[in-house]
Structure formats: C-alpha cells, structure tokens
Design a protein around this motif. Structure first.
Motif, mmCIF file in Angstrom:
data_model
loop_
_atom_site.group_PDB
_atom_site.id
_atom_site.type_symbol
_atom_site.label_atom_id
_atom_site.label_comp_id
_atom_site.label_asym_id
_atom_site.label_seq_id
_atom_site.Cartn_x
_atom_site.Cartn_y
_atom_site.Cartn_z
ATOM 1 N N SER A 1 39.810 -24.687 -44.414
ATOM 2 C CA SER A 1 38.659 -24.433 -45.267
ATOM 3 C C SER A 1 39.182 -24.355 -46.695
ATOM 4 O O SER A 1 40.374 -24.113 -46.911
ATOM 5 C CB SER A 1 37.953 -23.125 -44.888
ATOM 6 O OG SER A 1 38.726 -22.010 -45.288
ATOM 7 N N PRO A 2 38.332 -24.555 -47.679
ATOM 8 C CA PRO A 2 38.812 -24.428 -49.068
ATOM 9 C C PRO A 2 39.414 -23.059 -49.352
ATOM 10 O O PRO A 2 40.433 -22.961 -50.059
ATOM 11 C CB PRO A 2 37.553 -24.678 -49.904
ATOM 12 C CG PRO A 2 36.661 -25.485 -49.018
ATOM 13 C CD PRO A 2 36.934 -25.010 -47.626
ATOM 14 N N ALA A 3 38.811 -22.004 -48.813
ATOM 15 C CA ALA A 3 39.332 -20.650 -49.052
ATOM 16 C C ALA A 3 40.716 -20.496 -48.455
ATOM 17 O O ALA A 3 41.642 -19.967 -49.104
ATOM 18 C CB ALA A 3 38.379 -19.606 -48.484
ATOM 19 N N LEU A 4 40.886 -20.938 -47.219
ATOM 20 C CA LEU A 4 42.186 -20.811 -46.576
ATOM 21 C C LEU A 4 43.240 -21.647 -47.300
ATOM 22 O O LEU A 4 44.384 -21.210 -47.463
ATOM 23 C CB LEU A 4 42.080 -21.238 -45.117
ATOM 24 C CG LEU A 4 41.356 -20.257 -44.186
ATOM 25 C CD1 LEU A 4 41.107 -20.899 -42.830
ATOM 26 C CD2 LEU A 4 42.184 -18.982 -44.026
ATOM 27 N N ALA A 5 42.867 -22.835 -47.744
ATOM 28 C CA ALA A 5 43.832 -23.688 -48.444
ATOM 29 C C ALA A 5 44.293 -23.035 -49.745
ATOM 30 O O ALA A 5 45.483 -23.065 -50.080
ATOM 31 C CB ALA A 5 43.196 -25.048 -48.732
ATOM 32 N N LEU A 6 43.371 -22.420 -50.471
ATOM 33 C CA LEU A 6 43.737 -21.782 -51.726
ATOM 34 C C LEU A 6 44.642 -20.588 -51.492
ATOM 35 O O LEU A 6 45.661 -20.397 -52.191
ATOM 36 C CB LEU A 6 42.467 -21.355 -52.472
ATOM 37 C CG LEU A 6 42.661 -20.693 -53.845
ATOM 38 C CD1 LEU A 6 43.434 -21.602 -54.793
ATOM 39 C CD2 LEU A 6 41.312 -20.320 -54.447
ATOM 40 N N LEU A 7 44.334 -19.788 -50.491
ATOM 41 C CA LEU A 7 45.115 -18.578 -50.244
ATOM 42 C C LEU A 7 46.475 -18.885 -49.644
ATOM 43 O O LEU A 7 47.458 -18.202 -49.960
ATOM 44 C CB LEU A 7 44.330 -17.636 -49.326
ATOM 45 C CG LEU A 7 43.091 -16.984 -49.962
ATOM 46 C CD1 LEU A 7 42.280 -16.242 -48.920
ATOM 47 C CD2 LEU A 7 43.507 -16.029 -51.080
ATOM 48 N N ARG A 8 46.573 -19.891 -48.792
ATOM 49 C CA ARG A 8 47.860 -20.186 -48.154
ATOM 50 C C ARG A 8 48.901 -20.664 -49.151
ATOM 51 O O ARG A 8 50.103 -20.516 -48.924
ATOM 52 C CB ARG A 8 47.664 -21.243 -47.060
ATOM 53 C CG ARG A 8 46.997 -20.695 -45.797
ATOM 54 C CD ARG A 8 47.130 -21.671 -44.639
ATOM 55 N NE ARG A 8 46.439 -21.164 -43.453
ATOM 56 C CZ ARG A 8 45.377 -21.729 -42.890
ATOM 57 N NH1 ARG A 8 44.885 -22.845 -43.414
ATOM 58 N NH2 ARG A 8 44.822 -21.195 -41.828
#
Length: 782
Positions: free
Chosen positions: A557-564
């Motif tokens: 997800s965009p959120a997971l990609a940004l946080l990872r």
C-alpha cells in the motif's frame, strides 16, 4: 553530505572565534536609581540579549538580576505574581475572584518571619536584594510611562511592588499526582482498577490496592473542586491560556561526561529542560558576578538565582526526578456541625479563615478558606457529609523553595552544595561537573513520610494515613565520579538496583526511551565533543517508531511503502515522520476503543506507548476471540485512516508531505485572544520542527486536532567545564517579551535550526560582544 554536528555548532563557533566582528553599536541609557544597592552596578547586555551584571557585592548582583528580569519580563512576572498572591480580581474584576480564593487557599499559614529565619543570612540578603531589584524597575516605569510594557495600558493596570515575604507566602496549588489518585479510585469503583496500567504503568512496578476504609464509589471529580476552576477569564470569550506545564510530557535531558571520555580533556555538561511552549518563555538567562560570585545560566522569571548554568568552578543542570509529594485525604464531616471532621478517634474543627477579596468595580468577594491537619480543604460538601483535603509538601514549614537557587549559586563545590540542597524541596535530578574533572548526580527533594499507604489512591483522613514528617535529599540516591565516565537522566526510573521498596519516592517515572537513546550514544563515544552533545540534544531517532516499523503487516500500500523506507527519525522534512505521527495517534485511539469498556473511556483517555506496542506485538484476549485477526484489522484500518488524514492535512501528493508542516512552532502572547494584545504583540512564527514526545529532541505535539509544538526544550546548554567561553546555549524565543526589543524573538530562528549560540562568560568575550551598557546607582549616589 552536510555533517549535522558541524552545522549545529558552526555558527556558534564562528561567533566565539571572531568576537569583534559581531559587536554592534553600544547604547548607554541614563543610570537608574536602585534603593538597597551598596555600590554602583554595571549591566552589559551582549548581542544575544544576555545581561551580564557586574557588582561590588553578592547581594548587589542579585539586585541586578531582579532588575534585568523585570526590565525584560515585567508583565510576565507581574501577572504570575498576581495569580500567586490571589490579587487578580482587584485588577480585572469579579470573574477572577474564585481564582484568587483558590490561590489564597494555598498560601502558607504559619509564621512568615519564622520561615525567613530558617534561611541562611547570606541567602536571605540576596533574596531581599532580588526583590529590591524588581521594585527598582517598577519604580522606574512608574516615573516614565514610556518604559511600561504595552499590556498595562491595554488592560488598565499597574505593576505590583514585591515583598520578600511574598516568596514564602505563595506556595502554589500544585496538585501533583492527585488526578491519578482520583482516576484510580473511580476505576476501582467500576471494578476496572487494572485498566489504570493502560494509561499510566507504575514505574517501579507496584500493586494497586484500595486503602482500607476508602469508599471508592463516593469519589468523584467534585473532590478537587477548588483545583478545577479552569483558566482565569480575561473578558467574554477571551480566556487566557494556562501556562502550567504539560504534565504528561514535561521533563528534561541532562548528562555529564568525564574528562576521560571527552575530546577536550575536560568535563562536559549538557542540559535541556522540557517545558510547555507557545506563550511566555519559561527561562531568562543572566550572568551575575561580584567578588566571591560568578554564575551564568537560565533562571525562572520571578525566582531569584540561576537554575541551570555554571559558576567559575562548576557546571550544573537538572531534570525532573519523581517524588510523590501530594496526597488526597477524604474527610467525614460531623452530622450536626460541618465545620468539624472525624480524626484520631474524635472530631476536630477546621482551621477556618474568612477572606474578603478586593474586586475592581464591585463589592469584595467573600470566601471561607478551610484547612485540616492534612492541608488545604479543596472540597467541602455538607450535604454529603464529605470534604477532601490536599496534603502537599509545598505547604510544610521550610518548603517554599524560593531560596534554593541562591544557595546553589553561592556554593563552591560538591560538598557545599549538599548544604544548599536542604533548601530545595522540589524533586530534581541535579547534575554537576567541576574544573577538577569530577562529575556527579544527586536526587534532591523532600519526601513525605506516611503512617500508612503508598500515595497511589486517595486515603481516609481519619488519622490512619496521616503524614508524620518528611525526609530531605539525604534519603535519596547519588553518584560521584561514576566508573562509566558518563551519567545521564531523562526522567526515567533511575533508582539504583536493589533500592529499598520502603524508600521508593514515587511510581511515576517516565518512559525510558529518551534515556535509552542517550545512553546508547554516550556509551559508544569514547571521545565525546561539544558538537556531539549538541547533536544528541537534537537527536530525532524514535524508539517507538522503530518498534512499530518492525510490526508493520505484509502487503502493499502507499502507506506501507512510505513507512518501510523510513529510518525512524522524526525529522521535520520527513514525509514518513508526518505519516507516522498521524498513524500513532490513530492506533492509540483505536486500541483504546478496543480494550477499554465504554464506561471507563472518560477515565482512560490515553494508552502508554509500551502498552500499545506490546498489544500490537503480542495480541491477547483483550482484542477478542481472534486477537491476531483483530490486531491485523486494527493495523490495516489505522494505516488507511492515517493515509487519508495525511492527504486532508497536507494534500494528495505524499512527496510534498513534511512533519514540520504540521508541527508548527508558534509563540503567542498568553492573552492574545484579547484583540488589542494580539495587535500589540505579533506572533513569533513561520517555521515548524521535528521531534515528538519520545525523541531526545522532545518537542511534543498538542492533542488533536492541533499538531503544533506544545512543548520542548526552550532553553538548551552545552558547557565546556573550565573553558567557559566555548560553552553554548539557546533560549526560545528570546530574552525579552517586549516587541520593541531586538531580543523579542531573535533566538527563534536558531532554535528551530538547532544552531547554538555562544554562552559568553569571560569579561573580554562579553565586552567585545556588548550591545548595551547600563548603570544602577545607589539611591543617594550623585
């Protein structure tokens, strides 16, 4: 790549190495007459707004401090003084009278002259002189109205004159942890006392027990009636912001590094006290010198002496230690006479005092103030035959605390400080490092001795749980020249291993995240530099963020990609940091809704970070029959909600997101809701900040929906012990509260950027950076 430590230190080093280049035209106003002076006093203001007071005697130096604090912060100290004395209504009207009555309830009721007699003569002489210095400025502005700060004309008031007796009279309504006591009793009444650990885990751990004889079902918010008045109003729809500390976050960092682990071969002491931000600056920096005294650093405006700084012999700093210094006592009233309460197997009469509080434009406000043997009666309810009294160290004989900083400033070494600490009731981690290469830490403050109980819940006031006295700092731990070569405190539980359980002073020590980060850095730096200390004060690595990143679910997800792809640093320019902060708040809200029954949510309003992370890492039956599935759904829903919220707050393009777009740093006058005040005092604003509650650079956001910077280290110092002119400091937003002053907001930019300024000390360094000179003359001098 830019080296962050070099950037943070660089401008200060340039200033220190090229003093003449930074000097400005020196202004010399006409001398001021100051009754009480023994000889003329010279005040040299440097280019950063720090006044350097040069006196012929030590009391004269403290008179100079009183004068310069009043010069730079007169309305701030005057308003605080009015509130403490219970004299708001006489200036602002009847709406303030209940607040005045509450303030007077916490005045010392004993013999004020006897309290003053407890103070060493040399310390008392300095306190009297400090008060005389404030009054000299009050007299000066009375003669020349052009010198009055703008608030006085807007509000139609004049400043009060001070008396040294005020310093022992007004003790303040410090409620300490009684809100926690009340919450626990109310949870116990619901049969949910264990839920208290969701919000406030006890450190050190302890078992919560309802005291024998306490009717928890009768405990309510009304038990703190006199403390629950809100902020004083300043007219319809214009309440003032309260300047109390943000109790959930206020703390501090401090560390000392021995010469053996310092790149300079000298000790280093760093300190950055965390306080509420957004209104008046909570610190004022001054340098006091006279034969036998040479001390510089930050003080609390209106309190004599320097709280954090250095003398010519040693550096000192402080953070909050934890001592439970307040208890709530529940009193049973006599069925026929509500002015008596049950105690010691019989009935005692309240010590009752009727007061008539002057009111501007109206009749005096009449109130009855009651005290029991325990302390101030904060609730009196004859209909329920119930009253409550607040037992507080602050109201005990010898516990004013107003003289402690003077005594500390006069001490010449670790041994003499021990005597000074006897005047210091407030719970404090005191850090020390001297020119001989020694460094130490001592916990100081007064600890109540309870006949029974642990202070964690309200107790019956029938005598079984009374206090029998208090212990001073000698009952608390200390360290001198620790073998590790460094020592740090950040409000964590720093009681030594094996500390006796019956001498644990409190169970309210804070989360260990800041301390653990500081310790990890110091332990791996065998040649610690001043730049290292500056960088550590501005360190944004978040342990909770790093732990949460490890718990993120699989998937895309965009959120997971940004946080990872994030390094868990809460930097101002970080999009991931902004998303994390929104996600963290969302996770807390959803976790509370999942594990706290609806009937207790008004009591358990937050979830401790360790509790939240443990729940996510090890989901249990609190989340239902399928804990893992419920955890995964909670995480997924919070991530989606946080992403959507971030888009609303910062726009749809995540590439433009930054934490400092939300985490703004804005300084406004505390009375800025009054239009004329807002017009006269422009806000100091324009930038945002990194950091949050749990980073070493502890700049915490407000409770939603506001994300602005609500608190942090307004004052910072890094001290090169012995090479004093290499020391560094910052004081947000500046030294003066006057918009007409060049020092109204001149530290704002450096503070936001983490660009430390030189802490000028030596006469040559000060004189080459002088911006203004002023002379105080004895009253009869020609």
């Amino acid at each position: 790549m830019l080296d962050r430590r070099s950037f943070l230190l660089g401008s200060a080093a340039t200033l220190a190495l090229a003093p003449a280049a930074r000097a400005t035209a020196v202004s010399v106003p006409r001398p001021t007459r100051a009754p009480g002076l023994a000889a003329p006093v010279e005040i040299v203001d440097d280019v950063h707004g720090v006044p350097h007071v040069r006196a012929a005697t030590i009391p004269d130096a403290f008179l100079g401090q009183g004068y310069v604090v009043a010069r730079d912060r007169l309305f701030q100290i005057d308003l605080a003084h009015r509130r403490a004395l219970g004299r708001l209504a006489e200036a602002f009207g009847a709406d303030f009278a209940p607040h005045d009555a509450s303030a007077r309830l916490f005045h010392y009721r004993g013999d004020l002259d006897a309290e003053l007699a407890r103070v060493p003569a040399d310390v008392l002489a300095c306190a009297r002189a400090y008060v005389a210095g404030i009054n000299a400025r009050v007299d000066e502005v009375a003669l020349d109205g052009a010198l009055l700060p703008p608030e006085y004309a807007i509000l139609g008031v004049t400043p009060l004159r001070w008396d040294v007796r005020d310093l022992v009279l007004a003790r303040g309504a410090a409620a300490g942890n009684v809100d926690d006591e009340l919450r626990r009793a109310q949870l116990a009444a619901l049969g949910l006392l264990a839920l208290d650990a969701v919000m406030a885990p006890l450190r050190p751990a302890a078992a919560l027990r309802v005291p024998e004889g306490l009717d928890v079902a009768a405990v309510s918010d009304a038990d703190l009636a006199a403390l629950d008045l809100g902020d004083p109003p300043f007219g319809p729809d214009t309440p003032t912001r309260d300047e109390r500390l943000d109790a959930a976050n206020a703390g501090s960092n401090a560390w000392t590094v021995a010469p053996s682990r310092s790149a300079t071969g000298r000790a280093i002491l760093a300190n950055d006290p965390h306080l509420g931000l957004g209104g008046f600056g909570p610190r004022h920096v001054a340098h006091l010198s006279a034969p036998g005294l040479d001390v510089i650093g930050a003080g609390a405006p209106g309190l004599p002496g320097i709280m954090q700084g250095h003398t010519d012999r040693y550096a000192f700093g402080r953070t909050n230690f934890q001592i439970d210094q307040e208890d709530l006592f529940v009193l049973e009233l006599h069925p026929a006479d509500p002015e008596r309460y049950r105690h010691g197997g019989g009935w005692k009469a309240f010590d009752t005092r009727a007061v008539a509080i002057p009111v501007k434009g109206g009749a005096p406000h009449r109130a009855t103030l009651r005290h029991s043997v325990h302390g101030a009666v904060v609730s009196h309810d004859p209909a329920r035959r119930r009253a409550t009294a607040l037992g507080s160290i602050a109201l005990q004989p010898g516990a004013s605390g107003a003289f402690a900083m003077i005594a500390i400033n006069l001490a010449r070494d670790w041994r003499e400080l021990d005597a000074a600490f006897a005047l210091h009731p407030a719970p404090t981690n005191f850090h020390y490092a001297d020119v001989a290469g020694n460094h130490g830490w001592r916990a100081i403050g007064f600890t109540p001795q309870r006949r029974r109980g642990d202070g964690l819940l309200p107790v019956p006031g029938d005598g079984r749980y009374d206090w029998t006295g208090y212990r001073d700092h000698r009952a608390l731990p200390s360290v001198y020249d620790p073998p590790e070569g460094w020592f740090a405190s950040a409000n964590q539980d720093n009681l030594p291993a094996g500390w006796p359980r019956d001498r644990v002073p409190a169970h309210s020590f804070r989360d260990p995240y800041r301390y653990e980060r500081i310790a990890a850095v110091l332990a791996t730096q065998p040649r610690h530099t001043l730049a290292d200390s500056v960088a550590l004060q501005h360190d944004t690595l978040s342990a909770p963020a790093r732990q949460l990143l490890a718990l993120l679910p699989a998937g895309a997800s965009p959120a997971l990609a940004l946080l990872r792809g994030w390094d868990a640093r809460v930097d101002g320019d970080s999009a991931a940091a902004a998303l994390f902060e929104i996600l963290w708040r969302e996770l807390g809200r959803r976790a509370l809704a999942a594990i706290v029954p609806a009937r207790a949510r008004h009591l358990v309003t937050a979830i401790a970070p360790a509790v939240l992370l443990d729940l996510l890492a090890h989901p249990d039956r609190r989340l239902g029959a399928d804990p893992v599935g419920a955890r995964d759904a909670l995480l997924a829903a919070a991530l989606a909600s946080a992403w959507d919220r971030a888009a609303v707050l910062m726009g749809p393009d995540a590439r433009t997101w930054r934490w400092d777009r939300l985490h703004r740093v804005t300084i406004r006058h505390p009375l800025a809701r009054i239009p004329a005040i807002a017009a006269a005092f422009p806000p100091i604003a324009g930038a945002g900040s990194g950091g949050d509650d749990y980073t070493v650079m502890a700049r915490w956001p407000g409770d939603g929906p506001d994300w602005r910077t609500r608190g942090g280290a307004s004052y910072l110092q890094v001290i090169d012990v012995g090479e004093w002119d290499r020391s560094l400091m910052l004081n947000l937003p500046g030294q003066s509260n006057e918009p007409r002053s060049p020092h109204y907001g001149d530290h704002y930019g450096p503070w936001v950027a983490g660009r430390m300024l030189p802490m000028l000390f030596g006469r040559a360094a000060v004189d080459s950076h002088a911006a203004a000179r002023h002379v105080l003359l004895p009253a009869g001098a020609r």
